[in-house]
Motif scaffolding. Structure first.
Motif, PDB file in Angstrom:
ATOM      1  N   SER A 180      -7.997  -4.666 -10.707  1.00 18.27           N
ATOM      2  CA  SER A 180      -7.325  -3.424 -11.108  1.00 18.27           C
ATOM      3  C   SER A 180      -5.943  -3.721 -11.685  1.00 18.27           C
ATOM      4  O   SER A 180      -5.541  -3.144 -12.698  1.00 18.27           O
ATOM      5  N   GLN A 199      -0.535  -3.412  -6.806  1.00 18.31           N
ATOM      6  CA  GLN A 199      -1.918  -3.830  -6.583  1.00 18.31           C
ATOM      7  C   GLN A 199      -2.024  -5.355  -6.579  1.00 18.31           C
ATOM      8  O   GLN A 199      -2.831  -5.928  -5.838  1.00 18.31           O
ATOM      9  N   GLN A 205      -8.565  -5.336  -5.922  1.00 16.44           N
ATOM     10  CA  GLN A 205      -7.163  -5.020  -6.206  1.00 16.44           C
ATOM     11  C   GLN A 205      -6.628  -5.831  -7.379  1.00 16.44           C
ATOM     12  O   GLN A 205      -5.935  -5.310  -8.258  1.00 16.44           O
ATOM     13  N   GLY A 235      -3.454  -7.373  -3.457  1.00 15.65           N
ATOM     14  CA  GLY A 235      -4.511  -8.367  -3.603  1.00 15.65           C
ATOM     15  C   GLY A 235      -4.120  -9.703  -3.006  1.00 15.65           C
ATOM     16  O   GLY A 235      -4.936 -10.365  -2.345  1.00 15.65           O
ATOM     17  N   GLU A 283     -12.194  -7.476  -1.133  1.00 19.57           N
ATOM     18  CA  GLU A 283     -11.180  -6.442  -1.340  1.00 19.57           C
ATOM     19  C   GLU A 283     -10.057  -6.960  -2.235  1.00 19.57           C
ATOM     20  O   GLU A 283      -9.522  -6.221  -3.074  1.00 19.57           O
ATOM     21  N   SER A 318       0.833  -1.212   0.000  1.00 19.01           N
ATOM     22  CA  SER A 318       0.000   0.000   0.000  1.00 19.01           C
ATOM     23  C   SER A 318       0.862   1.254   0.000  1.00 19.01           C
ATOM     24  O   SER A 318       0.569   2.224  -0.710  1.00 19.01           O
TER      25      SER A 318
END
Length: 691
Positions: free
Chosen positions: A321, A299, A318, A303, A314, A280
């Motif tokens: 994306s 990402q 990720q 993930g 969630e 992150s």
């Protein structure tokens, strides 16, 4: 004037190609300040032009470009370098134009615009060749290598990096040479050639340490290499060294990819909470920089971390994306790895149809890029999906692929870990010997200095015969003592030399044993699958070039599964050993015998032996049956079915190892369909139909 002074203070900030490569920059505030500064620099252009013309405008444009880089503004910096390129072309300054194009390519890669970066690399390559600049030609090839690797074309990347390194060695540009050595090592790591990759990364690190360049990129590459061979301790140590190195000059564009890579290691070892935190943080930095390639990788790791923490929804966001970024950039590694993680989650959520589509696409990408660790994982997931869909045949097929890749991966990792251990030991011994030599040199220098002092002292006291006699006597005993010490030292050196020679002999013997183990089947001692394929390929080339007959015999033990199920795998191993012993009694030294997998074996015959393939196969069948008859198989009749295929039966244009083995395999299955315990020749269907 303030902007010009700032630009002059950072004129050294230009950077050549690397992978990943960046320029200073991390915050939106920096970009806004850069745009304001660029606008301020644009205002006095007409004044400067009226005073000194294009040369002055070129100087101002270069200062502006340096300022944009110092303010961490990637897009404004790219535009500024484009102006420098145009002005340099107008005044005929080829060196400055090549430098400007190189920096444009740098900024464009950081923005993940690979098509534009490829055009800039082509332009740099063309201009460097017209200008006879080997350094910039090598840089252009390096950019092509970066783009090829990110798009999954490892062959092209390997070719470009190799050519670039050759040019840079000739030119003596060590800074760019270290970058290209690191990039080539990364490609070889992707290919699984860990030993050569480690060698190149250590070379790059040594160059950077010698010339005082940033070492964090090399340290990160070495950490990733240790992660691939599952040496967690060494990987962590090198990642921590890389983070310490980048902290010394506070460069966010260098810090982010190291942190993102560290997140991948933390995910691998199950530390998902710390992995999520690291990914992150890196994602925030690269989002501000606009580096979409790194955003996709971060990402992906975020993930994976969320998946490991049980936060599937969630994780899906990720990973999807990351998949979208990978598809938009054409970066196959991101696409394949994202699909792999998405397939795992969908399989957990019992969405087998979607999982199957994703994993099949991932397998295609991973097989193309030859990323074996992820490919092993993909085959394992695909087997589970096939079982869930009640497809035992498909599950068996993927289990077999999983086992093959796992065997290659484990064998490679074990040998690489041993090589690494030996390299560490050899380096420690070399450092120890070097320290001993340095100590010896210091002792010799001290002795020489002492001798000089003694000589001068003797000259001064020669005025007295009595004193001189005493000095000569003292000198005599001193030299004698020194000779005794030198004799003892030489004796010790001789003993160490003999010990070193013995150690080298042991290492050579160990190397031969390791090579034999690497090419042999551990149970039967015959050639293993990979070595067998290499030998068959070599014999096909020889026999085709010299018009020599070649035949392969595919041998499969009948009812072997019943043996394993009813009598156990250890008894099954005894059956295979007895069968191989029977085969050896029929074959001679020129014949090739190898284990193809499970209970399948391959015999290769050539020349006159190939012409007698039918008789030899029949003798093999009978001898194996006699050898196994000595075992108590509890009433299970274990025989062999043999399929024979000749190289001459195949189309010369398509004949290779796979087609020849496939022909023998088809003939062997015809023998099984006909009732087992038989020898069947391969018949080319096209020739048969034509007849």
């Amino acid at each position: 004037m303030l902007a010009l002074m700032l630009a002059g203070s950072v004129a050294h900030a230009e950077l050549p190609a690397t992978d990943p490569i960046g320029v200073s920059g991390s915050t939106t505030a920096s970009v806004e300040l850069a745009l304001l500064a660029r606008h301020s620099l644009d205002m006095p252009h007409h004044v400067i032009l009226s005073l000194a013309g294009n040369r002055a405008e070129l100087l101002l444009a270069r200062s502006e470009a340096h300022l944009m880089q110092a303010l961490h503004a990637v897009e404004p910096a790219r535009e500024a370098w484009r102006d420098v390129s145009r002005l340099a072309r107008e005044v005929g300054d080829a060196q400055t134009e090549m430098r400007a194009i190189e920096q444009q390519a740098e900024m464009t890669l950081l923005l993940s615009n690979y098509d534009e970066a490829s055009k800039l690399a082509d332009a740099l390559l063309s201009l460097s060749r017209r200008s006879h600049s080997r350094v910039y030609e090598a840089s252009a090839l390096g950019y092509h290598g970066v783009i090829a690797r990110r798009r999954g074309d490892l062959d092209a990347a390997l070719e470009n990096y190799t050519a670039s390194i050759h040019m840079l060695r000739e030119s003596g540009d060590e800074y760019r040479l270290a970058l290209m050595l690191g990039n080539l090592g990364t490609v070889l790591r992707d290919r699984g050639n860990f030993a050569r990759s480690l060698e190149l990364q250590l070379q790059a690190l040594a160059i950077r340490e010698r010339i005082g360049d940033y070492t964090e990129t090399s340290l990160r590459n070495i950490a990733l290499l240790y992660r691939e061979i599952e040496d967690e301790e060494s990987a962590r140590r090198y990642f921590e060294r890389a983070l310490d190195a980048v902290d010394q000059h506070a460069s966010p564009e260098r810090y982010a990819p190291i942190l993102g890579s560290y997140a991948s290691l933390l995910n691998d070892v199950g530390d998902h909470a710390d992995a999520l935190k690291a990914a992150s943080e890196a994602l925030v930095i690269d989002t501000n920089l606009g580096n979409r390639s790194n955003q996709g990788l971060e990402q992906l790791e975020a993930g994976r971390a969320l998946q490991g923490l049980g936060r599937s929804e969630e994780a899906l966001h990720q990973l999807e994306s990351a998949l979208a970024i990978g598809r938009s950039l054409g970066q196959h590694e991101i696409v394949a790895r994202a699909l792999l993680s998405l397939a795992e989650i969908n399989q957990t959520l019992h969405n087998s149809l979607r999982a199957r589509g994703m994993i099949d696409e991932a397998i295609a990408g991973l097989e193309s890029a030859l990323l074996r660790p992820q490919l092993v994982q993909a085959y394992a997931i695909r087997e589970k999906i096939a079982l869930a869909e009640h497809d035992p045949e498909g599950a068996l097929r993927y289990l077999r692929r999983y086992s093959e890749q796992r065997e290659l991966l484990l064998g490679t990792r074990a040998s690489r870990q041993l090589s690494d251990l030996q390299a560490r030991h050899a380096r420690a011994e070399a450092d120890k010997d070097l320290a001993l030599l340095q100590k010896d040199n210091e002792l010799q220098m001290a002795r020489l200095d002492k001798q000089e002092i003694d000589r001068q002292f003797s000259i001064l006291v020669m005025i007295s015969l009595g004193i001189g006699l005493l000095l000569i006597t003292w000198r005599f005993f001193g030299v004698r003592k020194l000779n005794l010490a030198l004799y003892a030292k030489n004796t010790k050196i001789d003993m160490q030399s003999k010990a070193l020679a013995q150690a080298n002999l042991r290492l050579e013997q160990r190397a031969r044993e390791l090579y034999t183990a690497a090419i042999s089947d551990p149970l039967t001692g015959v050639d293993n699958r990979s070595h067998l394929r290499e030998r068959i390929a070599s014999r096909i080339e020889y026999c085709r070039s010299n018009s020599v007959a070649l035949a392969v015999l595919l041998i499969d033990f009948d009812r072997f599964k019943q043996i394993n199920d009813r009598l156990g795998h250890l008894f099954g191993d005894r059956v295979l050993l007895a069968g191989v012993a029977g085969m050896r009694e029929v074959l001679n030294e020129t014949d090739i015998l190898g284990r193809f997998g499970g209970e399948e074996f391959v015999v290769v015959l050539e020349g006159s032996r190939a012409q007698d393939a039918g008789e030899i196969a029949e003798a093999l069948r009978k001898q194996v049956q006699r050898a196994i008859a000595a075992l108590d198989t509890n009433g299970i009749k274990v025989t062999v079915s043999i399929g024979i295929a000749f190289l001459s039966d195949l189309d010369p244009a398509s004949a290779n190892v796979d087609t020849l083995l496939n022909a023998g395999d088809r003939a062997m299955y015809r023998a099984k369909d006909a009732g087992r315990d038989q020898v069947v020749m391969f018949v080319n269907q096209e020739d048969s139909n034509h007849g």
